[in-house]
Design a protein around this motif. Structure first.
Motif, short mmCIF file in Angstrom:
data_model
loop_
_atom_site.label_atom_id
_atom_site.label_comp_id
_atom_site.label_asym_id
_atom_site.label_seq_id
_atom_site.Cartn_x
_atom_site.Cartn_y
_atom_site.Cartn_z
N PRO A 227 0.82 -1.22 0.00
CA PRO A 227 0.00 0.00 0.00
C PRO A 227 0.85 1.27 0.00
CG PRO A 227 0.01 -1.01 2.17
CD PRO A 227 0.69 -1.98 1.26
N LYS A 228 0.65 2.09 -1.00
CA LYS A 228 1.39 3.35 -1.11
C LYS A 228 1.09 4.26 0.07
CE LYS A 228 2.55 6.95 -4.48
NZ LYS A 228 2.26 7.51 -5.84
N LEU A 229 -0.15 4.19 0.57
CA LEU A 229 -0.56 5.02 1.71
C LEU A 229 0.34 4.81 2.92
CD1 LEU A 229 -2.81 6.88 2.99
CD2 LEU A 229 -3.92 4.76 3.73
N ALA A 230 0.85 3.57 3.09
CA ALA A 230 1.69 3.26 4.25
C ALA A 230 3.15 3.61 4.02
CB ALA A 230 1.57 1.77 4.58
N LEU A 231 3.49 4.01 2.80
CA LEU A 231 4.89 4.26 2.45
C LEU A 231 5.19 5.71 2.12
CD1 LEU A 231 5.23 1.13 0.15
CD2 LEU A 231 6.43 1.44 2.32
N VAL A 232 4.24 6.38 1.44
CA VAL A 232 4.48 7.73 0.91
C VAL A 232 3.50 8.72 1.53
CG1 VAL A 232 4.65 9.15 -1.18
CG2 VAL A 232 5.26 6.71 -1.26
N PRO A 233 3.97 9.69 2.28
CA PRO A 233 3.05 10.74 2.77
C PRO A 233 2.45 11.50 1.59
CG PRO A 233 5.18 10.84 3.90
CD PRO A 233 5.36 9.91 2.74
N ASN A 234 1.22 11.90 1.75
CA ASN A 234 0.55 12.68 0.70
C ASN A 234 -0.01 13.96 1.30
OD1 ASN A 234 -0.53 13.34 -1.79
ND2 ASN A 234 -2.43 12.20 -1.43
N PRO A 235 0.88 14.83 1.76
CA PRO A 235 0.41 16.03 2.46
C PRO A 235 -0.05 17.12 1.49
CG PRO A 235 2.78 16.09 2.29
CD PRO A 235 2.34 14.79 1.66
N THR A 236 -0.90 17.99 1.99
CA THR A 236 -1.27 19.17 1.21
C THR A 236 -0.13 20.18 1.26
OG1 THR A 236 -2.24 20.29 3.12
CG2 THR A 236 -3.70 18.83 1.84
N THR A 237 -0.13 21.10 0.32
CA THR A 237 0.90 22.15 0.29
C THR A 237 0.87 22.97 1.57
OG1 THR A 237 0.71 22.26 -2.11
CG2 THR A 237 1.79 24.11 -1.02
N ASP A 238 -0.34 23.25 2.06
CA ASP A 238 -0.47 24.04 3.29
C ASP A 238 0.13 23.31 4.49
OD1 ASP A 238 -1.71 26.04 1.92
OD2 ASP A 238 -3.75 25.49 2.52
N LEU A 239 -0.06 21.98 4.52
CA LEU A 239 0.47 21.21 5.64
C LEU A 239 1.99 21.21 5.63
CD1 LEU A 239 -0.04 19.37 8.06
CD2 LEU A 239 -0.12 17.43 6.49
N VAL A 240 2.59 21.01 4.45
CA VAL A 240 4.05 21.03 4.34
C VAL A 240 4.58 22.39 4.77
CG1 VAL A 240 6.00 20.89 2.76
CG2 VAL A 240 4.10 19.28 2.53
N SER A 241 3.90 23.44 4.34
CA SER A 241 4.32 24.80 4.69
C SER A 241 4.23 25.04 6.19
CB SER A 241 3.46 25.81 3.94
OG SER A 241 3.80 27.12 4.30
N SER A 242 3.14 24.57 6.81
CA SER A 242 2.97 24.80 8.25
C SER A 242 3.95 23.96 9.06
CB SER A 242 1.53 24.47 8.67
OG SER A 242 1.26 23.10 8.51
N MET A 243 4.31 22.78 8.56
CA MET A 243 5.25 21.91 9.27
C MET A 243 6.70 22.33 9.06
SD MET A 243 3.64 19.56 10.99
CE MET A 243 2.11 18.63 11.12
N LYS A 244 6.95 23.11 8.02
CA LYS A 244 8.30 23.61 7.70
C LYS A 244 9.30 22.45 7.55
CE LYS A 244 7.48 27.99 10.07
NZ LYS A 244 7.89 28.92 11.15
N CYS A 245 8.93 21.50 6.68
CA CYS A 245 9.80 20.35 6.45
C CYS A 245 9.58 19.83 5.03
CB CYS A 245 9.51 19.24 7.46
SG CYS A 245 7.84 18.56 7.33
N GLN A 246 10.39 18.88 4.64
CA GLN A 246 10.21 18.24 3.34
C GLN A 246 8.93 17.40 3.36
OE1 GLN A 246 13.72 16.32 1.75
NE2 GLN A 246 15.08 17.76 2.77
N PRO A 247 8.28 17.22 2.19
CA PRO A 247 7.01 16.48 2.17
C PRO A 247 7.10 15.09 2.78
CG PRO A 247 7.37 17.59 0.07
CD PRO A 247 8.62 17.79 0.86
#
Length: 336
Positions: A227-247
């Protein structure tokens, strides 16, 4: 992926046609022989008649890349036999290695009071393998142990509960309603976070592979069937920006924020490689400046090879790198 040499295929066919069928997935004769032996053993156990038909079918599926664990239905994990099913990530031996290393430390660590109940939180629990092995290895030392596994995927929670039931039915774990529990929840939910209390240990093997890494660095069997869901994060652009990290690091940022609330003495997070592990070290140090942090390699109980670093400087602080192999887990011990 390079083509298999015709001479290797001829050698395999001379031994057994099934070996030639398995070669595209196994890539070498020794691995193919081992897998054929395991498949034969599986067939012998479950089918008294028409065994060759089932053997042909399973070898054919394996040759097309279906993971062996999905075909056999289980994967050993410590003394547990974890059920495996499509849609849920297969347990890895490297994960087992850091879980065992963690339990060794917890049993030794004097600040863990054996007289009181030890609370463990396992995020992105998947098949429940980490939660169940921690329970198996720690329950005797900590009789009041409680382990809570959380995952957003209903298939994963259903399988984790099956694995718990199987372990209790086999008397590997005690039948207790409160020792191990699994729940379906989204760890990015604010409402779920509000419901959390303090825990002693937080562990997680979250999705941590970048989209590019998934497409180019993972094996064909993983890409096609796990399952790709268990391997690859699929964050929104806003979430990545708020977390201040790589996707690919968003789960670590979130889990460390969760740790700030539930205040575990010990946190262990599985990572994809040493570079990602060092980024997680930086995230952790930004939250706990006095925490004791180590990076554990694939095999944390082994002596490092001559060319493997045993420490590295991160933001002016020396961080120990333990064991041998690739960077595999970040160990965080909160001091204050």
């Amino acid at each position: 992926m390079p083509r298999l040499p015709p001479s290797l295929i001829r050698r395999a066919k001379a031994i057994s046609p099934h070996l030639a069928t398995l070669l595209p997935a196994c890539r070498d004769l020794v691995s193919a022989c081992n897998e054929l032996r395991w498949i034969r053993r599986h067939v012998d156990k479950i089918v008294p008649l028409r065994q060759e038909d089932l053997l042909d079918e399973l070898c054919g599926k394996r040759g097309h890349g279906v993971p062996l664990q999905y075909l056999l239905g289980t994967q050993p994990f410590g003394d547990l036999e974890i059920k495996c099913r499509p849609g849920v990530l297969i347990p890895r031996s490297e994960t087992e290695a850091w879980v065992v290393e963690l339990t060794k430390f917890v049993k030794w660590y004097r600040r863990m009071d054996t007289r009181k109940g030890l609370k463990v939180l396992d995020l992105c629990t998947g098949s429940g393998c980490i939660a169940l092995l921690l329970s198996l290895l720690l329950l005797r030392r900590f009789p009041g142990l409680s382990v809570r596994g959380v995952d957003v995927e209903p298939k994963a929670i259903a399988l984790a509960k099956e694995n718990l039931a199987d372990a209790t039915d086999r008397a590997i774990l005690p039948k207790s309603e409160h020792n191990v529990m699994f729940e379906e929840a989204d760890i990015f939910s604010g409402k779920w976070l509000d419901s959390l209390g303090e825990v002693d240990i937080l562990v997680s093997n979250p999705p941590y592979i970048s989209a590019k890494g998934f497409n180019h660095d993972t094996g064909r069997s993983v890409r096609k069937f796990e399952p790709k869901l268990a391997l690859v994060p699929n964050p929104t652009t806003d979430l990545v920006s708020s977390m201040k990290c790589q996707p690919e690091d968003v789960f670590y940022a979130r889990i460390l924020d969760i740790a700030m609330k539930c205040r575990p003495r010990i946190t262990v997070l599985e990572v994809g490689d040493l570079a990602q592990g060092l980024r997680v070290v930086q995230m952790a140090r930004s939250r706990w400046s006095d925490a004791k942090i180590e990076v554990w390699r694939d095999w944390p109980d082994m002596e490092p090879q001559d060319d493997e670093q045993q420490s590295i400087e991160v933001d002016g602080v020396r961080v120990s790198i333990k064991g041998s192999g690739h960077g595999r887990a970040v160990f965080i011990r909160r001091i204050s």
